[in-house]
Motif scaffolding. Sequence first.
Motif, PDB file in Angstrom:
ATOM      1  N   LEU A 219       0.856  -1.187   0.061  1.00  0.00           N
ATOM      2  CA  LEU A 219      -0.123   0.016  -0.117  1.00  0.00           C
ATOM      3  C   LEU A 219       0.915   1.404  -0.071  1.00  0.00           C
ATOM      4  CD1 LEU A 219      -2.683  -1.021   2.438  1.00  0.00           C
ATOM      5  CD2 LEU A 219      -2.995  -0.874  -0.040  1.00  0.00           C
ATOM      6  N   ALA A 220       1.948   1.127   0.655  1.00  0.00           N
ATOM      7  CA  ALA A 220       2.853   2.335   0.934  1.00  0.00           C
ATOM      8  C   ALA A 220       3.464   2.558  -0.540  1.00  0.00           C
ATOM      9  CB  ALA A 220       3.964   2.108   1.906  1.00  0.00           C
ATOM     10  N   LEU A 221       3.966   1.763  -1.370  1.00  0.00           N
ATOM     11  CA  LEU A 221       4.668   1.729  -2.749  1.00  0.00           C
ATOM     12  C   LEU A 221       3.566   2.336  -3.434  1.00  0.00           C
ATOM     13  CD1 LEU A 221       7.020  -1.388  -2.827  1.00  0.00           C
ATOM     14  CD2 LEU A 221       7.562   0.841  -2.854  1.00  0.00           C
ATOM     15  N   LEU A 222       2.272   1.893  -3.596  1.00  0.00           N
ATOM     16  CA  LEU A 222       1.290   2.260  -4.461  1.00  0.00           C
ATOM     17  C   LEU A 222       0.970   3.782  -4.319  1.00  0.00           C
ATOM     18  CD1 LEU A 222      -1.280  -0.957  -4.330  1.00  0.00           C
ATOM     19  CD2 LEU A 222      -0.073  -0.106  -6.231  1.00  0.00           C
ATOM     20  N   ALA A 223       1.028   4.296  -3.011  1.00  0.00           N
ATOM     21  CA  ALA A 223       0.667   5.512  -2.733  1.00  0.00           C
ATOM     22  C   ALA A 223       2.048   6.518  -3.103  1.00  0.00           C
ATOM     23  CB  ALA A 223       0.319   5.578  -1.212  1.00  0.00           C
ATOM     24  N   THR A 224       3.117   5.858  -3.341  1.00  0.00           N
ATOM     25  CA  THR A 224       4.377   6.872  -3.615  1.00  0.00           C
ATOM     26  C   THR A 224       4.318   7.515  -4.894  1.00  0.00           C
ATOM     27  OG1 THR A 224       5.736   5.135  -2.310  1.00  0.00           O
ATOM     28  CG2 THR A 224       6.971   6.756  -3.770  1.00  0.00           C
ATOM     29  N   PHE A 225       4.673   8.847  -4.822  1.00  0.00           N
ATOM     30  CA  PHE A 225       4.599   9.454  -6.215  1.00  0.00           C
ATOM     31  C   PHE A 225       5.710   9.245  -6.871  1.00  0.00           C
ATOM     32  CE2 PHE A 225       6.136  13.328  -8.665  1.00  0.00           C
ATOM     33  CZ  PHE A 225       4.861  13.501  -9.256  1.00  0.00           C
ATOM     34  N   ASN A 226       5.706   8.807  -8.374  1.00  0.00           N
ATOM     35  CA  ASN A 226       6.827   8.409  -9.171  1.00  0.00           C
ATOM     36  C   ASN A 226       6.866   9.557 -10.290  1.00  0.00           C
ATOM     37  OD1 ASN A 226       8.789   7.526 -10.637  1.00  0.00           O
ATOM     38  ND2 ASN A 226       8.044   5.367 -10.810  1.00  0.00           N
ATOM     39  N   LEU A 227       7.709  10.321 -10.382  1.00  0.00           N
ATOM     40  CA  LEU A 227       7.804  11.426 -11.321  1.00  0.00           C
ATOM     41  C   LEU A 227       8.215  10.638 -12.767  1.00  0.00           C
ATOM     42  CD1 LEU A 227       7.875  14.347 -12.021  1.00  0.00           C
ATOM     43  CD2 LEU A 227      10.294  14.316 -11.572  1.00  0.00           C
ATOM     44  N   GLY A 228       8.656   9.419 -12.711  1.00  0.00           N
ATOM     45  CA  GLY A 228       8.872   8.738 -13.928  1.00  0.00           C
ATOM     46  C   GLY A 228       7.674   8.305 -14.847  1.00  0.00           C
ATOM     47  N   TYR A 233      10.113   9.283 -20.910  1.00  0.00           N
ATOM     48  CA  TYR A 233      11.558   9.312 -21.595  1.00  0.00           C
ATOM     49  C   TYR A 233      12.739   9.718 -20.752  1.00  0.00           C
ATOM     50  CZ  TYR A 233       9.750  14.055 -21.984  1.00  0.00           C
ATOM     51  OH  TYR A 233       9.372  15.230 -21.888  1.00  0.00           O
ATOM     52  N   LEU A 234      12.307  10.291 -19.526  1.00  0.00           N
ATOM     53  CA  LEU A 234      13.532  10.469 -18.560  1.00  0.00           C
ATOM     54  C   LEU A 234      13.373   9.854 -17.189  1.00  0.00           C
ATOM     55  CD1 LEU A 234      13.495  14.588 -18.675  1.00  0.00           C
ATOM     56  CD2 LEU A 234      15.147  12.848 -19.827  1.00  0.00           C
ATOM     57  N   ALA A 235      12.507   8.905 -17.164  1.00  0.00           N
ATOM     58  CA  ALA A 235      12.363   7.870 -16.043  1.00  0.00           C
ATOM     59  C   ALA A 235      13.630   7.402 -15.499  1.00  0.00           C
ATOM     60  CB  ALA A 235      11.511   6.814 -16.483  1.00  0.00           C
ATOM     61  N   TRP A 236      14.578   6.945 -16.523  1.00  0.00           N
ATOM     62  CA  TRP A 236      15.968   6.412 -15.978  1.00  0.00           C
ATOM     63  C   TRP A 236      16.803   7.516 -14.976  1.00  0.00           C
ATOM     64  CZ3 TRP A 236      20.319   8.627 -17.794  1.00  0.00           C
ATOM     65  CH2 TRP A 236      20.102   9.698 -18.895  1.00  0.00           C
ATOM     66  N   LEU A 237      16.437   8.783 -15.371  1.00  0.00           N
ATOM     67  CA  LEU A 237      17.276   9.681 -14.917  1.00  0.00           C
ATOM     68  C   LEU A 237      16.592  10.409 -13.594  1.00  0.00           C
ATOM     69  CD1 LEU A 237      19.607  11.572 -15.184  1.00  0.00           C
ATOM     70  CD2 LEU A 237      18.163  13.253 -16.531  1.00  0.00           C
ATOM     71  N   ILE A 238      15.382  10.363 -13.484  1.00  0.00           N
ATOM     72  CA  ILE A 238      14.739  11.061 -12.398  1.00  0.00           C
ATOM     73  C   ILE A 238      13.980   9.947 -11.426  1.00  0.00           C
ATOM     74  CG2 ILE A 238      14.267  13.026 -13.717  1.00  0.00           C
ATOM     75  CD1 ILE A 238      11.352  12.234 -14.387  1.00  0.00           C
ATOM     76  N   ALA A 239      13.772   8.679 -11.748  1.00  0.00           N
ATOM     77  CA  ALA A 239      13.407   7.925 -10.755  1.00  0.00           C
ATOM     78  C   ALA A 239      14.334   7.725  -9.412  1.00  0.00           C
ATOM     79  CB  ALA A 239      13.231   6.146 -11.418  1.00  0.00           C
ATOM     80  N   GLY A 242      16.799   3.212  -6.603  1.00  0.00           N
ATOM     81  CA  GLY A 242      16.260   1.974  -6.209  1.00  0.00           C
ATOM     82  C   GLY A 242      14.776   1.496  -6.170  1.00  0.00           C
ATOM     83  N   GLN A 243      14.053   2.632  -6.519  1.00  0.00           N
ATOM     84  CA  GLN A 243      12.469   2.262  -6.370  1.00  0.00           C
ATOM     85  C   GLN A 243      11.801   1.269  -7.132  1.00  0.00           C
ATOM     86  OE1 GLN A 243       9.421   5.168  -8.020  1.00  0.00           O
ATOM     87  NE2 GLN A 243       9.092   5.645  -5.865  1.00  0.00           N
ATOM     88  N   GLN A 244      12.618   1.210  -8.559  1.00  0.00           N
ATOM     89  CA  GLN A 244      11.913   0.099  -9.418  1.00  0.00           C
ATOM     90  C   GLN A 244      12.366  -1.250  -8.928  1.00  0.00           C
ATOM     91  OE1 GLN A 244       9.946   0.756 -11.765  1.00  0.00           O
ATOM     92  NE2 GLN A 244      10.444   2.948 -11.904  1.00  0.00           N
ATOM     93  N   GLY A 245      13.513  -1.320  -8.416  1.00  0.00           N
ATOM     94  CA  GLY A 245      14.019  -2.589  -7.666  1.00  0.00           C
ATOM     95  C   GLY A 245      13.146  -3.157  -6.618  1.00  0.00           C
ATOM     96  N   ARG A 246      12.927  -2.032  -5.711  1.00  0.00           N
ATOM     97  CA  ARG A 246      12.034  -2.322  -4.519  1.00  0.00           C
ATOM     98  C   ARG A 246      10.562  -2.642  -5.118  1.00  0.00           C
ATOM     99  NH1 ARG A 246       9.766   2.267  -0.168  1.00  0.00           N
ATOM    100  NH2 ARG A 246       8.991   0.538   1.356  1.00  0.00           N
ATOM    101  N   LEU A 247      10.143  -1.929  -6.000  1.00  0.00           N
ATOM    102  CA  LEU A 247       8.852  -2.531  -6.612  1.00  0.00           C
ATOM    103  C   LEU A 247       8.882  -3.924  -7.142  1.00  0.00           C
ATOM    104  CD1 LEU A 247       7.725   0.590  -8.647  1.00  0.00           C
ATOM    105  CD2 LEU A 247       6.603   0.019  -6.804  1.00  0.00           C
ATOM    106  N   ARG A 248       9.878  -4.414  -7.860  1.00  0.00           N
ATOM    107  CA  ARG A 248       9.994  -5.790  -8.253  1.00  0.00           C
ATOM    108  C   ARG A 248      10.125  -6.672  -7.093  1.00  0.00           C
ATOM    109  NH1 ARG A 248      13.715  -3.180 -11.979  1.00  0.00           N
ATOM    110  NH2 ARG A 248      12.472  -3.221 -13.965  1.00  0.00           N
ATOM    111  N   LYS A 249      10.910  -6.105  -6.280  1.00  0.00           N
ATOM    112  CA  LYS A 249      11.298  -7.287  -4.812  1.00  0.00           C
ATOM    113  C   LYS A 249       9.737  -7.402  -4.253  1.00  0.00           C
ATOM    114  CE  LYS A 249      16.083  -6.320  -4.248  1.00  0.00           C
ATOM    115  NZ  LYS A 249      17.301  -5.913  -3.363  1.00  0.00           N
ATOM    116  N   VAL A 250       9.219  -6.307  -3.722  1.00  0.00           N
ATOM    117  CA  VAL A 250       7.960  -6.490  -3.098  1.00  0.00           C
ATOM    118  C   VAL A 250       6.655  -7.270  -4.013  1.00  0.00           C
ATOM    119  CG1 VAL A 250       5.930  -5.202  -2.288  1.00  0.00           C
ATOM    120  CG2 VAL A 250       8.106  -4.491  -1.639  1.00  0.00           C
TER     121      VAL A 250
END
Length: 520
Positions: A219-228, A233-239, A242-250
């Motif tokens: 629930l906490a991750l779903l509520a997290t704002f992600n500028l990407g 097209y700038l997701a790799w730069l501004i994410a 570790g957020q994408q990795g955390r999403l995958r692990k959870v």
Amino acid sequence: MELGGNLYDSQLTALLAMLLIALFYYCYKRMQGRLLLLPPGPSPLPIIGNLHQLGKLSHQALHELSKKHGEIMYLRFGSIPSVVVSSTKMATQVLNVHDHVLASRPGVSRVKYMLYDKYGIAMAPYGEHWRLMRKICTLELFAPKRLKRYKDPRMQEVCFMLQSIYKEYSSKPGGAVDYTEKLCALGMDIVSRMLLSKRIANSFDRDSADFRALFDETLALLATFNLGDFIPYLAWLIAPLGQQGRLRKVHQRLDFVLEKSIREHEQHAHAKKDQDLSNDLLDVLLNIKFDGVDQTQHNLSRISVKGVIADLLTGGSHTSSSTIIWAMAELLHKPTLLTRAQREIDTIVGDSRTVDESDIPQLKFLMAIVKETFRLHPAAPLLVPHCSVETCELAGYTIPRGTQILVNAWAIGRDPSVWQNPLEFNPDRFLEEHIHVDVLGHNMELIPFGAGRRKCPAIGLGLCIVQHTLACLLHCFEWRLPDGHKVDLGETRKLVLGMRKAPELVPTPRATTPLYMKTP
């Protein structure tokens, strides 16, 4: 040194190239907007668009912008074209008149990782899969007959919560209790018992405790704002690091838990059938068969079953508790309304039994309180975003394909052209001039569950939980604020609309309390 310098120059060149592409894209969209008759709205900035105007509470910020730009606005959130509607008239256009072309969902990375992307219900794109899942929800999962079957577990969980409040009161008479955490656990356990035949909040089982911790993290991750999500097209730069990795692990951990539950249900399926035991909703999902394109019978795919479970757990647990918390706060803010609601319950139910779900239709004032709470404090103030599947015309303006559509239900609930004294908490409005207004999606001035094709499929369950739980809380206890405390009705936004500071309350047992303490 030369190698390091070349690497630095390459990175700088790549960054400048990306910024130039972003600037070109911004200019292209501005030129496209001049060619199309788009709705009015505030001018966007390069790259970020209008993201800077959202503030901490986007529904409030968009409401203020609508006062200047009108009931339909065009904004760009990063590279995402968005239309915001803030009136009953425009909501009717989006959710009724043009519902067939505005019924899809925008893609969001958090949903992709956490909620099985397009395989659930809430965020699935409009198409054959979504139609199948909607049919399953309507005819199998949330049909009145099915909900009636799970009445006893729901009532047991409500009584369990009341008993925990009483135990806390007994340990410190006159002390305040944190009833908000108990309500959140209640919503979670009602849904998990209906789905999986077990509690995941109030349980001493190690697996359930781990599930609760995992669920809270989800629930906490779903509520997290992600500028990407807004500038892909700038997701790799501004994410965030570790957020994408955390999403995958959870997600991997969540998938493991759900797979384990499915296997357990499959192993016990024959035993349940032989012993004539009641099936939970996961059993129902595993046993559903439908006609495929090849005219043969198929079960739901495993990923679809997991997507439905994840949707129901995340969407059904905190929405009901949020509404009850707001209702209690408003009643404590106006104690005469609380007393009046208790008198009604005492008249209909009496003091010789507990409140039953079948009593609710007779509790007119209580139902009006719930409607008024939905009006002022909808759990999803901007509803779940819609997305246009093709270019269409809305109120004379062009809405390009792929545009995100936001319906500001919070603003509609405060529209002075619809509601007299809109900022006042006044349940009597639903017993007088708005007596025929319901929350089922028929009346666009009150749409906490949405309307049209994409309205919440579990409206009946959500209403039942909110109304029955609130009635039991008022029937079982007297409530007051701790001495010297006042109600703070300020808002905060996480996954649902919550109170900035939900008050702890002091319960005092009523004559009916022993009845609830004896209920298993």
